[in-house]
Design a protein around this motif. Sequence first.
Motif, mmCIF file in Angstrom:
data_model
loop_
_atom_site.group_PDB
_atom_site.id
_atom_site.type_symbol
_atom_site.label_atom_id
_atom_site.label_comp_id
_atom_site.label_asym_id
_atom_site.label_seq_id
_atom_site.Cartn_x
_atom_site.Cartn_y
_atom_site.Cartn_z
ATOM 1 N N THR A 132 -1.582 3.828 8.452
ATOM 2 C CA THR A 132 -0.699 5.042 7.822
ATOM 3 C C THR A 132 0.067 4.343 6.575
ATOM 4 N N LEU A 133 0.139 5.023 5.502
ATOM 5 C CA LEU A 133 1.180 4.720 4.746
ATOM 6 C C LEU A 133 2.674 4.427 5.408
ATOM 7 N N ASN A 134 2.931 5.438 6.051
ATOM 8 C CA ASN A 134 4.226 5.261 6.593
ATOM 9 C C ASN A 134 4.488 4.144 7.294
ATOM 10 N N HIS A 135 3.296 3.459 8.109
ATOM 11 C CA HIS A 135 3.242 2.385 8.926
ATOM 12 C C HIS A 135 3.597 1.358 7.991
ATOM 13 N N LEU A 136 2.938 1.061 6.800
ATOM 14 C CA LEU A 136 3.077 0.002 5.891
ATOM 15 C C LEU A 136 4.451 0.278 5.230
ATOM 16 N N LYS A 137 5.254 1.371 5.162
ATOM 17 C CA LYS A 137 6.560 1.401 4.380
ATOM 18 C C LYS A 137 7.609 1.014 5.457
ATOM 19 N N ASN A 138 7.436 1.559 6.704
ATOM 20 C CA ASN A 138 8.619 1.377 7.613
ATOM 21 C C ASN A 138 8.306 0.326 8.790
ATOM 22 N N ASP A 139 7.215 -0.033 9.069
ATOM 23 C CA ASP A 139 7.062 -1.038 10.056
ATOM 24 C C ASP A 139 6.762 -2.658 9.704
ATOM 25 N N CYS A 140 6.500 -2.553 8.478
ATOM 26 C CA CYS A 140 5.878 -4.010 7.879
ATOM 27 C C CYS A 140 6.876 -4.500 6.803
ATOM 28 N N ILE A 147 4.964 -7.248 -4.770
ATOM 29 C CA ILE A 147 4.462 -5.930 -4.662
ATOM 30 C C ILE A 147 4.116 -5.610 -3.327
ATOM 31 N N ASN A 148 4.517 -4.827 -2.384
ATOM 32 C CA ASN A 148 3.853 -4.930 -0.949
ATOM 33 C C ASN A 148 2.700 -3.736 -1.268
ATOM 34 N N HIS A 149 1.993 -3.847 -0.110
ATOM 35 C CA HIS A 149 0.827 -2.968 0.164
ATOM 36 C C HIS A 149 1.068 -1.433 0.144
ATOM 37 N N ALA A 150 2.095 -1.046 0.519
ATOM 38 C CA ALA A 150 2.712 0.467 0.335
ATOM 39 C C ALA A 150 2.939 0.760 -1.077
ATOM 40 N N GLN A 151 3.508 -0.116 -1.913
ATOM 41 C CA GLN A 151 3.837 0.009 -3.185
ATOM 42 C C GLN A 151 2.581 0.187 -3.801
ATOM 43 N N PHE A 152 1.608 -0.657 -3.652
ATOM 44 C CA PHE A 152 0.379 -0.718 -4.200
ATOM 45 C C PHE A 152 -0.300 0.570 -4.178
ATOM 46 N N VAL A 153 -0.370 1.218 -2.894
ATOM 47 C CA VAL A 153 -1.119 2.370 -2.693
ATOM 48 C C VAL A 153 -0.317 3.480 -3.230
ATOM 49 N N THR A 163 1.615 3.489 -5.933
ATOM 50 C CA THR A 163 1.364 3.414 -7.497
ATOM 51 C C THR A 163 0.091 4.193 -7.847
ATOM 52 N N ILE A 164 -0.987 3.762 -7.326
ATOM 53 C CA ILE A 164 -2.483 3.995 -7.557
ATOM 54 C C ILE A 164 -2.371 5.466 -7.329
ATOM 55 N N GLN A 165 -1.880 6.050 -6.214
ATOM 56 C CA GLN A 165 -2.084 7.313 -5.877
ATOM 57 C C GLN A 165 -1.108 8.271 -6.817
ATOM 58 N N ASP A 166 -0.034 7.516 -7.399
ATOM 59 C CA ASP A 166 0.643 8.609 -8.329
ATOM 60 C C ASP A 166 -0.068 8.459 -9.684
ATOM 61 N N ALA A 167 -0.829 7.294 -10.272
ATOM 62 C CA ALA A 167 -1.631 7.305 -11.193
ATOM 63 C C ALA A 167 -2.947 8.116 -11.349
ATOM 64 N N ALA A 168 -3.475 8.342 -10.175
ATOM 65 C CA ALA A 168 -4.543 9.216 -10.047
ATOM 66 C C ALA A 168 -4.101 10.541 -10.047
ATOM 67 N N ASP A 185 -9.633 -8.800 -11.711
ATOM 68 C CA ASP A 185 -8.525 -10.059 -11.726
ATOM 69 C C ASP A 185 -7.266 -9.341 -12.421
ATOM 70 N N LEU A 186 -6.902 -8.100 -11.972
ATOM 71 C CA LEU A 186 -5.829 -7.523 -12.413
ATOM 72 C C LEU A 186 -4.444 -8.165 -11.906
ATOM 73 N N ARG A 187 -3.725 -8.704 -12.708
ATOM 74 C CA ARG A 187 -2.573 -9.547 -12.653
ATOM 75 C C ARG A 187 -1.440 -8.718 -13.084
ATOM 76 N N VAL A 188 -0.412 -8.562 -12.569
ATOM 77 C CA VAL A 188 0.692 -7.564 -13.038
ATOM 78 C C VAL A 188 2.071 -7.991 -12.284
ATOM 79 N N SER A 189 3.081 -7.958 -12.664
ATOM 80 C CA SER A 189 4.621 -8.258 -12.373
ATOM 81 C C SER A 189 5.352 -7.159 -11.762
ATOM 82 N N ASN A 190 4.827 -6.076 -12.016
ATOM 83 C CA ASN A 190 5.758 -4.923 -11.248
ATOM 84 C C ASN A 190 4.966 -3.776 -11.353
ATOM 85 N N THR A 191 5.371 -2.505 -10.639
ATOM 86 C CA THR A 191 4.586 -1.452 -10.339
ATOM 87 C C THR A 191 4.314 -0.684 -11.456
#
Length: 339
Positions: A49-57, A70-76, A78-83, A196-202
Amino acid sequence: MKNLVIMPAMAQNRERMNLGEYAEEATIIMDDPVKPANHFIEANTQEVTLNHLKNDCITPVFSKDNELTINHAQFVETIQDAAQSFFSGEKVEQATIRTSHIIKGRIPEAIHKPANQLLESDKTIYYERAAFSIDIPTIYETVGGNKLNLSIVGVRAYNQMNLYSKKVPELFRLAIGFKNQVCCNMCIFTDGYKDDLRVSNTTELYRAALELFSNYNPAKHLYLMQQLGNTSMSEHQFCQIIGRMRLYQCLPTGYQKALPRMLLTDTQINSVAKAYINDENFGSFGNELNMWKFYNLLTGANKSSYIDSFLDRSLNATEMALGINSALHGDEKYKWFID
């Protein structure tokens, strides 16, 4: 293409999605699709779950300057917000997340504890690799009798970055395409994939996601997939193709480079052969096999790929299906596979 289904807000944004010459008038309907039970990727992954990635990792860092990745939770997120922003008015489901290659550690206070005495609070974890899928079920089409939902897929693999260096732009993979609801196979096309998407921040990640969504042409993608159902191959031709695909990996380097790329492994090619006989949706043992079914045999086998190679092979399955389809009509580029 007669039945591309778009919800009202999407119908107002046809120009933004580049439907253009490939699309006819959209049919606007309301639907509540049933969420499929199987997974878009399998291999050695586990659902989290997203909650697991945010709170347990924990979040890995670039070791030379201790800068956060940029951790996995931030990746998810950010793309969720963009969608949700780009597809405003559509039903955008929450991400389904799968991870692999868990990295375990300990908090400093537990360094000298025996392993069998560790408490859960003593342990730290993060996942080397993560993939997620965000479905947009209100944008869909039927191809070859199968319902396809628009879907966004993201992949992150820390093993493809050098975390021992100073902070540099980070690597992500992002795709938008269609998911076959009968089997959860992902259908990815060239203009819907950033490998090959390379970025420095969300902020940069968010902007890149919007750009990908804007450039993707769903109607053209659907049109190409629909054309696959108009061509069939004999069982003899299918066996020839499977044999050539097995030979491909053993070819001399120079010979192989002269051919179109083929990324499926021997194990996956064996899976294609078994599914041709046994798959209840796409098997055609003893009969002609249309190219739409062949394409789904390839994408089905790809679900066993590790996360870090999943999207590259998804795109390659599309390239192979479209290329062999053209070869059956006399095109030279993929002719070697059916000679």
